[in-house]
Write a protein that holds these residues in place. Structure first.
Motif, short mmCIF file in Angstrom:
data_model
loop_
_atom_site.label_atom_id
_atom_site.label_comp_id
_atom_site.label_asym_id
_atom_site.label_seq_id
_atom_site.Cartn_x
_atom_site.Cartn_y
_atom_site.Cartn_z
N TYR A 43 37.12 34.73 49.51
CA TYR A 43 37.94 35.60 48.68
C TYR A 43 37.03 36.73 48.21
O TYR A 43 35.86 36.50 47.92
CB TYR A 43 38.40 34.88 47.41
CG TYR A 43 39.55 33.93 47.55
CD1 TYR A 43 40.85 34.38 47.35
CD2 TYR A 43 39.35 32.60 47.85
CE1 TYR A 43 41.92 33.51 47.43
CE2 TYR A 43 40.41 31.72 47.95
CZ TYR A 43 41.70 32.18 47.73
OH TYR A 43 42.74 31.31 47.82
N TRP A 44 37.57 37.92 48.10
CA TRP A 44 36.81 39.00 47.48
C TRP A 44 37.76 39.99 46.85
O TRP A 44 38.90 40.13 47.25
CB TRP A 44 35.83 39.66 48.45
CG TRP A 44 36.43 40.47 49.54
CD1 TRP A 44 36.55 41.84 49.58
CD2 TRP A 44 36.96 40.01 50.79
NE1 TRP A 44 37.12 42.23 50.76
CE2 TRP A 44 37.39 41.13 51.51
CE3 TRP A 44 37.12 38.75 51.36
CZ2 TRP A 44 37.96 41.04 52.78
CZ3 TRP A 44 37.70 38.65 52.62
CH2 TRP A 44 38.10 39.79 53.31
N LEU A 45 37.25 40.67 45.83
CA LEU A 45 38.03 41.64 45.09
C LEU A 45 37.22 42.93 45.04
O LEU A 45 36.03 42.90 44.71
CB LEU A 45 38.27 41.10 43.68
CG LEU A 45 39.31 41.83 42.86
CD1 LEU A 45 40.08 40.83 42.02
CD2 LEU A 45 38.68 42.85 41.98
N THR A 46 37.86 44.03 45.40
CA THR A 46 37.18 45.32 45.39
C THR A 46 37.89 46.30 44.48
O THR A 46 39.11 46.22 44.28
CB THR A 46 37.11 45.94 46.81
OG1 THR A 46 38.45 46.14 47.29
CG2 THR A 46 36.33 45.08 47.77
N LEU A 47 37.11 47.21 43.94
CA LEU A 47 37.62 48.35 43.19
C LEU A 47 37.11 49.56 43.94
O LEU A 47 35.91 49.81 43.96
CB LEU A 47 37.11 48.34 41.75
CG LEU A 47 37.59 49.48 40.86
CD1 LEU A 47 39.11 49.44 40.70
CD2 LEU A 47 36.91 49.40 39.50
N GLY A 48 38.03 50.26 44.62
CA GLY A 48 37.60 51.30 45.55
C GLY A 48 36.83 50.62 46.66
O GLY A 48 37.31 49.68 47.28
N LYS A 49 35.61 51.07 46.89
CA LYS A 49 34.77 50.46 47.92
C LYS A 49 33.76 49.47 47.36
O LYS A 49 32.99 48.87 48.09
CB LYS A 49 34.03 51.54 48.71
CG LYS A 49 34.98 52.41 49.51
CD LYS A 49 34.23 53.43 50.32
CE LYS A 49 35.20 54.28 51.12
NZ LYS A 49 34.52 55.24 51.98
#
Length: 146
Positions: A43-49
């Motif tokens: 699982y991963w969460l990004t804000l922009g890049k």
């Protein structure tokens, strides 16, 4: 998981504050070895890049040794727990989400979800920021306030 990941992900995106460039992803990667094949979840969460949260990467003992699981593939069991936590978060009523403590959040995910949630309006974001110590959640709040 009670629903396919894409449906759960879509429900999360309905809660995300307008204009916030946040992405929550889940994938399983095939890993072959001399002992057999297995799928390793991520699982991963990004804000922009910028990657703000990465499971299992952030939980392999490097940054959070107290959270590092033991055993060969302990992460496989966490996948359904993370999805269940996400389901629990999505199902939390608007009037309860700000103060709710998610007891089964062993990964610091719900603070980030709260920071991105349009049910918590801009007026209450500074109050949320004061309550939190999670750098990723604070980063999301700052992005919403700019």
């Amino acid at each position: 998981m009670s629903k396919p990941w894409s449906k759960l992900q879509k429900e999360y995106y309905l809660l995300v504050a307008d204009g916030l460039k946040i992405q929550l992803q889940c994938r399983a990667y095939r890993m072959a070895s001399n002992y057999g094949d297995t799928n390793i979840p991520r699982y991963w969460l990004t804000l922009g890049k910028e990657v703000l949260w990465d499971y299992p990467g952030d939980f392999m003992g490097r940054e959070n040794p107290e959270r590092a699981p033991t055993g060969a593939f302990p992460y496989i069991m966490d996948v359904s727990d993370i999805s269940s936590l996400l389901r629990e978060y999505i199902d939390t009523p608007k009037d309860a989400v700000f103060n709710r403590v998610f007891e089964h959040d062993h990964w610091g995910l719900t603070d980030i979800l709260k920071a991105s949630d349009k049910r918590i309006g801009r007026r209450r974001l500074p109050l949320l920021k004061e309550k939190l110590s999670n750098p990723a959640a604070i980063r999301v709040i700052e992005a919403r306030l700019t």
